[in-house]
Design a protein around this motif. Structure first.
Motif, PDB file in Angstrom:
ATOM      1  N   THR A   1      -4.118   0.481  -3.076  1.00  0.00           N
ATOM      2  CA  THR A   1      -4.264  -0.761  -2.330  1.00  0.00           C
ATOM      3  C   THR A   1      -5.035  -1.763  -3.166  1.00  0.00           C
ATOM      4  O   THR A   1      -5.850  -1.372  -4.011  1.00  0.00           O
ATOM      5  CB  THR A   1      -4.991  -0.532  -0.994  1.00  0.00           C
TER       6      THR A   1
ATOM      7  N   GLN B   1       0.834  -1.203   0.000  1.00  0.00           N
ATOM      8  CA  GLN B   1       0.000   0.000   0.000  1.00  0.00           C
ATOM      9  C   GLN B   1       0.867   1.251   0.000  1.00  0.00           C
ATOM     10  O   GLN B   1       1.935   1.275   0.625  1.00  0.00           O
ATOM     11  CB  GLN B   1      -0.881   0.009   1.252  1.00  0.00           C
TER      12      GLN B   1
ATOM     13  N   TYR C   1     -10.708  -1.842   4.338  1.00  0.00           N
ATOM     14  CA  TYR C   1      -9.677  -1.012   4.952  1.00  0.00           C
ATOM     15  C   TYR C   1     -10.325   0.253   5.502  1.00  0.00           C
ATOM     16  O   TYR C   1     -11.520   0.493   5.310  1.00  0.00           O
ATOM     17  CB  TYR C   1      -8.563  -0.663   3.951  1.00  0.00           C
TER      18      TYR C   1
ATOM     19  N   TRP D   1      -3.618   5.114   5.489  1.00  0.00           N
ATOM     20  CA  TRP D   1      -4.415   3.942   5.102  1.00  0.00           C
ATOM     21  C   TRP D   1      -4.254   2.899   6.178  1.00  0.00           C
ATOM     22  O   TRP D   1      -3.122   2.641   6.645  1.00  0.00           O
ATOM     23  CB  TRP D   1      -3.898   3.410   3.772  1.00  0.00           C
TER      24      TRP D   1
ATOM     25  N   GLU E   1      -6.530  -4.265  -1.393  1.00  0.00           N
ATOM     26  CA  GLU E   1      -7.443  -4.831  -0.418  1.00  0.00           C
ATOM     27  C   GLU E   1      -8.823  -4.183  -0.545  1.00  0.00           C
ATOM     28  O   GLU E   1      -8.952  -3.049  -0.992  1.00  0.00           O
ATOM     29  CB  GLU E   1      -6.882  -4.638   0.992  1.00  0.00           C
TER      30      GLU E   1
END
Lengths: 112, 112
Positions: free
Chosen positions: A27, A2, A32, A94, A29
């Motif tokens: 990112t 990230q 988050y 983040w 993902e």
């Protein structure tokens, strides 16, 4: 991995004006969180506002609000009716399951 | 009141001295972090711990070492301080990083 990017190293506005600080992140993902932290000169870093990525509604905390654009991976902070006490370093971050990744920071100065 | 404490707040020390920067938290957080903050104010993760007897090196290589013998305590040690170690060191803790970190007030270290 990230990454978090704050493209404005420094900003300066007059008291009572509205100012927007920019932040982009990268990112892969899906779950988050995003944060804005404030570090006043020689003082403790404190959390300003937090956004859950799965929530479409933008977070607000009094004079502070965010513009969260998930598809664009953008997370800007708007400070309305700026005050002298808002002068500080602002960090975008983040948050994953284990740790936060911070941006480079934006130094914001509110002038009287 | 639950909080995170760093001591000393300021430290000026001679080259070659051994120093330990203290960090303690009363929140029972499992995860603790050390950041080095450079003059440009960017944050660099140097050490982290996910629990007792767990320590890991961060993204920025550091000559310092850490230990985590008790949940609440996460000291950072420099065996032989050098002028290049002059910086601000921030300690943080979290139970779930998704909810953000709580930061200490920092230690500003100057090695002469």
């Amino acid at each position: 991995a990230q990454t978090v990017t704050q493209s404005q190293p420094e900003m300066s506005v007059q008291e009572a004006e509205t100012v927007t600080l920019s932040c982009t992140y990268d990112t892969s993902e899906s779950n988050y969180y995003l944060f804005w932290y404030k570090q006043p000169p020689s003082r403790q870093m404190i959390l300003v506002i937090r956004q859950e990525a799965y929530k479409q509604q933008n977070a607000t905390e009094n004079r502070f609000s965010v513009n969260f654009q998930k598809a664009a991976k953008s997370f800007s902070l708007k400070i309305s009716d700026s005050q002298l006490g808002d002068t500080a370093m602002y960090f975008c971050a983040w948050g994953g399951a284990q740790k936060l990744v911070f941006g480079q920071g934006t130094r914001l100065t509110i002038n009287p | 009141e639950a909080d995170i404490y760093q001591t000393p707040r300021y430290l000026v020390i001679g080259t070659g001295k051994k120093i330990t920067l203290e960090c303690s938290q009363t929140m029972g957080h499992d995860k603790m972090y050390w950041y080095q903050q450079d003059p440009g104010m960017e944050l660099h993760l140097i050490h982290y711990s996910y629990g007792v007897n767990s320590t890991e090196k961060g993204d920025l290589s550091s000559e310092s070492t850490v230990s985590r013998i008790r949940t609440e305590h996460f000291p950072l040690t420099l065996e032989s301080a050098r002028p290049s170690h002059t910086s601000q060191y921030l300690c943080a803790s979290s139970d779930f990083p998704n909810y953000g970190y709580t930061f200490g007030s920092g230690t500003r270290l100057t090695v002469v």
